[in-house]
Design a protein around this motif. Structure first.
Motif, PDB file in Angstrom:
ATOM      1  N   PHE A 118       0.938  -1.116   0.007  1.00  0.00           N
ATOM      2  CA  PHE A 118      -0.097  -0.049   0.066  1.00  0.00           C
ATOM      3  C   PHE A 118       0.965   1.129  -0.136  1.00  0.00           C
ATOM      4  O   PHE A 118       0.517   2.260   0.468  1.00  0.00           O
ATOM      5  N   TRP A 130       6.885  -7.754  14.967  1.00  0.00           N
ATOM      6  CA  TRP A 130       5.789  -6.811  14.490  1.00  0.00           C
ATOM      7  C   TRP A 130       5.445  -5.673  15.394  1.00  0.00           C
ATOM      8  O   TRP A 130       5.216  -4.638  15.053  1.00  0.00           O
ATOM      9  N   TRP A 134       5.798  -3.989  11.233  1.00  0.00           N
ATOM     10  CA  TRP A 134       4.469  -3.164  10.572  1.00  0.00           C
ATOM     11  C   TRP A 134       3.481  -2.701  11.722  1.00  0.00           C
ATOM     12  O   TRP A 134       2.928  -1.589  11.575  1.00  0.00           O
ATOM     13  N   LEU A 188       1.931   1.248  12.506  1.00  0.00           N
ATOM     14  CA  LEU A 188       0.765   1.731  12.083  1.00  0.00           C
ATOM     15  C   LEU A 188       0.528   3.164  12.200  1.00  0.00           C
ATOM     16  O   LEU A 188      -0.407   3.902  11.621  1.00  0.00           O
ATOM     17  N   PHE A 238       0.149   5.004   8.878  1.00  0.00           N
ATOM     18  CA  PHE A 238      -1.272   5.066   8.577  1.00  0.00           C
ATOM     19  C   PHE A 238      -2.232   5.873   9.627  1.00  0.00           C
ATOM     20  O   PHE A 238      -3.455   6.045   9.409  1.00  0.00           O
ATOM     21  N   LEU A 256      -2.545   5.715  12.671  1.00  0.00           N
ATOM     22  CA  LEU A 256      -3.564   5.253  13.848  1.00  0.00           C
ATOM     23  C   LEU A 256      -2.870   5.369  15.064  1.00  0.00           C
ATOM     24  O   LEU A 256      -1.931   4.385  15.450  1.00  0.00           O
ATOM     25  N   ASN A 274      -9.008  10.033  18.946  1.00  0.00           N
ATOM     26  CA  ASN A 274     -10.090   9.785  17.978  1.00  0.00           C
ATOM     27  C   ASN A 274     -10.859   8.479  17.429  1.00  0.00           C
ATOM     28  O   ASN A 274     -11.428   8.226  16.718  1.00  0.00           O
ATOM     29  N   GLY A 275     -10.035   7.497  18.394  1.00  0.00           N
ATOM     30  CA  GLY A 275     -10.291   6.067  18.044  1.00  0.00           C
ATOM     31  C   GLY A 275      -9.230   5.334  17.325  1.00  0.00           C
ATOM     32  O   GLY A 275      -9.327   4.269  17.184  1.00  0.00           O
ATOM     33  N   GLY A 276      -8.185   6.013  16.840  1.00  0.00           N
ATOM     34  CA  GLY A 276      -7.137   5.683  16.007  1.00  0.00           C
ATOM     35  C   GLY A 276      -6.328   4.518  16.857  1.00  0.00           C
ATOM     36  O   GLY A 276      -5.930   3.550  16.104  1.00  0.00           O
ATOM     37  N   VAL A 315      -8.132   1.430  17.189  1.00  0.00           N
ATOM     38  CA  VAL A 315      -7.767   0.714  15.925  1.00  0.00           C
ATOM     39  C   VAL A 315      -6.821  -0.126  15.711  1.00  0.00           C
ATOM     40  O   VAL A 315      -6.633  -1.335  15.457  1.00  0.00           O
ATOM     41  N   LEU A 371      -6.883  -2.941  18.171  1.00  0.00           N
ATOM     42  CA  LEU A 371      -7.632  -4.162  17.308  1.00  0.00           C
ATOM     43  C   LEU A 371      -7.130  -4.949  16.363  1.00  0.00           C
ATOM     44  O   LEU A 371      -7.317  -6.064  16.136  1.00  0.00           O
ATOM     45  N   MET A 372      -6.203  -4.046  15.770  1.00  0.00           N
ATOM     46  CA  MET A 372      -5.617  -4.552  14.337  1.00  0.00           C
ATOM     47  C   MET A 372      -4.376  -5.704  15.017  1.00  0.00           C
ATOM     48  O   MET A 372      -4.489  -6.920  14.715  1.00  0.00           O
ATOM     49  N   VAL A 379      -5.040  -7.523  17.781  1.00  0.00           N
ATOM     50  CA  VAL A 379      -5.734  -8.619  18.368  1.00  0.00           C
ATOM     51  C   VAL A 379      -6.141  -9.342  17.133  1.00  0.00           C
ATOM     52  O   VAL A 379      -6.156 -10.683  17.228  1.00  0.00           O
ATOM     53  N   VAL A 380      -6.745  -8.817  15.916  1.00  0.00           N
ATOM     54  CA  VAL A 380      -6.928  -9.670  14.831  1.00  0.00           C
ATOM     55  C   VAL A 380      -5.552 -10.432  14.353  1.00  0.00           C
ATOM     56  O   VAL A 380      -5.723 -11.560  13.779  1.00  0.00           O
TER      57      VAL A 380
END
Lengths: 64, 550
Positions: free
Chosen positions: B183, B256, B262, B266, B270, B272, B485-487, B490, B493-494, B496-497
């Motif tokens: 990306f 990571w 990566w 984040l 990005f 976050l 702001n929630g970044g 996220v 949670l990234m 966690v996934v």
């Protein structure tokens, strides 16, 4: 076969989350996609992989 | 009554007027403007040369009060003819700072190493006496097998590209991160320097300190799996599985999150928050162990007798609750190395936050044990001992990621939720998923590790300051409840996934291969007899009368 499908679905959840980084730049959009990925991965583990092992569990065969 | 009212009114008025009366007191006159202070005189080499040092004859008489030991005469000089210089002084100050950080990190690592003893007796106590030697031996050898794997390759994968670790004086030789572009952004995947701790100049004092500290973290992960797989895991399969976990699975995710990979970036790449933030490893250490434990337990299947033919769960009781709770205390003690030690120093870059981190750790453990004890008491009528112990551990696991970013009140909330969550998770895994986890490791480390990761995105209060930035993003880690702001959520949670989607899959595939080629599970005959004799060749308690199910 269920093991393979379960693994692929579990990995799919991870991929959905990673793709959220490029599909949208909004925090809300990414949050939704990451949560979707989380749900998919959990379904892969609990709904598919574990189901396979429950089908063949030792206690169902009377080894208990 | 009127008199009473008047008295009360008078009292209230007196109270109200008193402060205003004080506030009317003329302020102390401001002092006349002082003459400007003379500019500080720079220290010169001549000043240092004249610094008082104890005379040799005074020193020869001993130093009972300590006033003569540790003076300017102890500063190393580069040129004895010139004597002590400003440069010598600055070098000594720098070395003192790094020495403090080395000692702090090493002692913290020694504490974490001692947690192996805690895990060993918690897991052994929770299994049946006929498997004591086998369970203890797995916990004993997990130390050596994991360390060997990590020394050979794991450390290089995890930390080989981390770059400079400022608190340890910089580790410039760890500069080999393998990165791809995705990306349009760099995605660090694994490190490449540090094989055998000599590869590419990594025979370095700071690298050694970093290795020791990171190694004991990795070993904590491997010992989580032995708990959920005990009483039915073939010893040879355990060795192979542990080696893979220490060499690949753990180091990849740790890279990571901590090694410049990566997930940590984040934020930079990005936007976050500050990227994935896991201060001491709720995700890196505990969830990696927890999801691997889930994969191995699913492949192994439940112990014989755990479920009836109708699928009803039977309780298989622990053989020694005394050593279980003693082990929990040892683990809680070791956690003071785990979390505060993760600053990698006690001096510089905000490392004085160690006091706050240690206190947060203590509070969350307390809240976790309370949460579990009260839940069990209310639900089943008795304050269950083993679940209270698991509640303590759950609170500690959950606070591990946020310990460096949250305040004491948040620590108690995080711990309390963890204490209840571990009970609900144990019931869910046991009764709904029907995955047999004799010690509750999947719930304690897996579920609560994930909760700890998420809690950073909610409770981080933005007050920590580790050198002005985190993961390369300026500012302090801040969660949703403190104005983010929630970044950040996220990013968490990234993580966690990634743990559930990627780490679980990697562990599952490898352990499936071990199952196909070696076999993960012992024979039914060995399991019924107890694994001590068939697998280890000796009983854990040879003078005890054991209850065999044969």
């Amino acid at each position: 076969m269920l093991i393979l499908v379960g693994l692929l679905v579990t990995l799919l959840g991870f991929l959905i989350s990673v793709l959220s980084l490029t599909l949208t730049s909004s925090v809300g959009g990414r949050l939704v996609l990451v949560l979707l990925g989380l749900a998919v991965s959990m379904f892969g583990i609990m709904g598919l992989l574990n189901r396979h092992y429950l089908k063949n569990a030792n206690w169902k065969k009377g080894v208990n | 009554m009127k008199t009473l009212n008047r008295l009360l009114l008078g009292l209230v008025m007196a109270c109200c007027l008193a402060p205003s009366g004080f506030s009317q007191t003329p302020a102390t006159p401001a002092p006349a403007a002082a003459a400007p202070a003379p500019a500080p005189k720079p220290i010169t080499d001549a000043d240092l040369a004249n610094a008082p040092v104890p005379a040799a004859d005074a020193r020869a008489k001993g130093d009972p009060d300590g006033s003569l030991t540790g003076t300017a005469s102890d500063i190393s000089v580069t040129d004895t003819k010139k004597g002590i210089t400003i440069g010598d002084l600055a070098n000594q100050v720098g070395q003192n700072k790094i020495a403090i950080n080395f000692v702090w990190t090493l002692v913290a690592g020694f504490l974490v190493m001692f947690m192996q003893a805690g895990f060993a007796i918690v897991e052994t106590g929770l299994c049946r006496a006929k498997n004591a030697n086998h369970t203890m031996m797995m916990n004993f050898m997990v130390y050596g097998v994991g360390m060997l794997a990590y020394w050979l390759i794991g450390f290089a994968i995890q930390m080989g590209g981390v770059g400079a670790v400022a608190n340890l004086g910089g580790t410039p030789v760890l500069n080999g991160e393998y990165t791809i572009t995705l990306f349009g952004k760099p995605f660090g995947l694994f490190g490449m320097n540090g094989l055998f701790l000599v590869h590419r100049g990594t025979y370095d004092v700071a690298v050694m300190v970093l290795f020791l500290f990171q190694m004991v973290f990795m070993d904590t992960t491997t010992t989580i799996v032995t708990g959920s797989a005990c009483e039915r895991w073939k010893y040879a399969a355990f060795i192979i599985s542990t080696f893979f976990l220490g060499a690949f699975t753990y180091p990849i995710f740790a890279n990571w999150a901590w090694g410049g990979g990566w997930l940590a970036n984040l934020g930079v790449n990005f936007g976050l928050g500050k990227g994935y933030c896991d201060f001491a490893g709720s995700g890196v250490v505990h969830s990696v162990g927890g999801v691997t434990a889930l994969a191995v337990s699913m492949i192994l299947g439940p112990r014989i007798g755990k479920y009836t033919r109708e699928g009803k769960s039977n309780a298989i009781l622990a053989h020694d609750i005394v050593i279980v709770l003693t082990g929990c205390f040892i683990l809680a003690f070791g956690w003071f190395g785990f979390n505060p030690g993760s600053t990698l120093g006690a001096s510089g870059n905000g490392a004085l936050r160690i006091g706050s981190i240690a206190t947060n750790t203590m509070l969350a453990g307390m809240a976790g044990s309370f949460g579990a004890m009260l839940y069990m008491w209310l639900r089943y009528g008795k304050p269950d001992a083993s679940m209270s112990g698991n509640g303590l551990l759950a609170g500690l696991v959950a606070i591990t990621a946020p310990s460096g970013f949250v305040n004491p009140v948040a620590s108690v909330i995080i711990g309390l939720i963890a204490g209840v969550l571990v009970c609900i998770s144990v019931e869910f895994i046991d009764r709904v998923l029907k995955v047999d986890d004799p010690v509750g490791a999947i719930s304690v480390h897996g579920a609560n590790g994930l909760w700890g990761v998420i809690s950073v995105g909610l409770f981080a209060d933005g007050k920590s300051n580790y050198g002005g930035s985190w993961n390369g993003v300026t500012g302090s880690v801040t969660g949703l409840f403190y104005g983010d702001n929630g970044g950040q959520l996220v990013a968490q949670l990234m993580g966690v996934v990634t743990l559930l989607g990627f780490v679980f899959s990697l562990s599952f595939v490898f352990n499936l291969l071990v199952d196909w080629f070696v076999g993960q599970r012992v024979s039914a005959k060995s399991e019924l007899q107890g694994l001590d004799l068939p697998e280890m060749g000796a009983l854990g308690y040879p003078e005890f009368e054991l209850k065999s199910e044969m």
